[in-house]
Design a protein around this motif. Structure first.
Motif, short mmCIF file in Angstrom:
data_model
loop_
_atom_site.label_atom_id
_atom_site.label_comp_id
_atom_site.label_asym_id
_atom_site.label_seq_id
_atom_site.Cartn_x
_atom_site.Cartn_y
_atom_site.Cartn_z
N ALA A 1 -14.29 31.48 -15.43
CA ALA A 1 -15.00 32.70 -15.03
C ALA A 1 -16.29 32.85 -15.84
O ALA A 1 -17.33 33.23 -15.29
N MET A 2 -16.22 32.55 -17.13
CA MET A 2 -17.40 32.66 -17.98
C MET A 2 -18.48 31.66 -17.56
O MET A 2 -19.66 32.00 -17.46
N MET A 3 -18.08 30.41 -17.28
CA MET A 3 -19.05 29.40 -16.86
C MET A 3 -19.68 29.80 -15.52
O MET A 3 -20.88 29.59 -15.32
N ASN A 4 -18.90 30.37 -14.63
CA ASN A 4 -19.43 30.84 -13.36
C ASN A 4 -20.49 31.92 -13.58
O ASN A 4 -21.57 31.88 -12.98
N SER A 5 -20.21 32.86 -14.46
CA SER A 5 -21.17 33.94 -14.76
C SER A 5 -22.42 33.40 -15.43
O SER A 5 -23.53 33.84 -15.14
N ILE A 6 -22.26 32.46 -16.34
CA ILE A 6 -23.40 31.87 -17.05
C ILE A 6 -24.32 31.15 -16.07
O ILE A 6 -25.54 31.34 -16.07
N ILE A 7 -23.74 30.33 -15.21
CA ILE A 7 -24.54 29.57 -14.24
C ILE A 7 -25.22 30.51 -13.25
O ILE A 7 -26.40 30.33 -12.92
N ARG A 8 -24.52 31.54 -12.82
CA ARG A 8 -25.13 32.52 -11.92
C ARG A 8 -26.32 33.20 -12.60
O ARG A 8 -27.38 33.38 -12.01
N GLY A 9 -26.16 33.58 -13.87
CA GLY A 9 -27.25 34.20 -14.61
C GLY A 9 -28.43 33.26 -14.77
O GLY A 9 -29.58 33.66 -14.61
N LEU A 10 -28.16 32.00 -15.10
CA LEU A 10 -29.25 31.02 -15.26
C LEU A 10 -29.97 30.80 -13.93
O LEU A 10 -31.20 30.72 -13.91
N ASN A 11 -29.23 30.71 -12.84
CA ASN A 11 -29.85 30.50 -11.53
C ASN A 11 -30.75 31.66 -11.12
O ASN A 11 -31.72 31.46 -10.39
N HIS A 12 -30.42 32.86 -11.58
CA HIS A 12 -31.21 34.03 -11.22
C HIS A 12 -32.16 34.47 -12.33
O HIS A 12 -32.82 35.51 -12.19
N GLY A 13 -32.24 33.71 -13.42
CA GLY A 13 -33.14 34.06 -14.52
C GLY A 13 -32.76 35.37 -15.19
O GLY A 13 -33.63 36.11 -15.62
N GLN A 14 -31.46 35.63 -15.29
CA GLN A 14 -30.98 36.88 -15.86
C GLN A 14 -30.29 36.64 -17.20
O GLN A 14 -29.86 35.53 -17.50
N HIS A 15 -30.17 37.70 -17.97
CA HIS A 15 -29.39 37.66 -19.20
C HIS A 15 -27.93 37.88 -18.86
O HIS A 15 -27.60 38.51 -17.86
N CYS A 16 -27.04 37.37 -19.70
CA CYS A 16 -25.60 37.57 -19.52
C CYS A 16 -25.01 38.17 -20.79
O CYS A 16 -25.31 37.73 -21.88
N LEU A 17 -24.21 39.17 -20.63
CA LEU A 17 -23.46 39.75 -21.73
C LEU A 17 -21.99 39.51 -21.41
O LEU A 17 -21.45 40.08 -20.48
N LEU A 18 -21.36 38.62 -22.19
CA LEU A 18 -20.00 38.21 -21.91
C LEU A 18 -19.13 38.46 -23.13
O LEU A 18 -19.53 38.16 -24.25
#
Length: 94
Positions: A37-54
């Motif tokens: 789940a964390m890797m999915n969120s990280i990749i989604r954030g990177l693809n959209h140029g967003q920051h991630c708080l996990l």
């Protein structure tokens, strides 16, 4: 939380290979569901140029999930750039 974009490609004795959000991620062991789940969120954030708080508890494999997903994404970006004929930034070579 949606993990439908996680596909397991292969599993050697020591490592696993997954496609997460269209990115091939090599993982050295069997990941916990929270790591997927964390890797999915990280990749989604990177693809959209967003920051991630996990958040995740101590010992849950945050660092490994971050490193594997980020390196997989970086390799995918380099391959994509190479396919498009883009330069890698080194203008000294013809």
């Amino acid at each position: 939380l949606e993990l439908s974009s996680v596909v397991k490609l292969s599993m050697a004795s020591d490592s696993s290979e997954y496609v997460i959000g269209g990115v091939k991620v090599l993982f050295p062991c069997k990941p916990y569901p929270s790591q997927l789940a964390m890797m999915n969120s990280i990749i989604r954030g990177l693809n959209h140029g967003q920051h991630c708080l996990l958040e995740s508890p101590t010992g849950s494999g945050k660092s490994l999930a971050l490193l594997c997903s980020t390196l997989g994404w970086q390799q995918a970006q380099a391959a994509k750039q190479q396919e498009e004929g883009g330069s890698t930034g080194d203008k000294t070579q013809p």
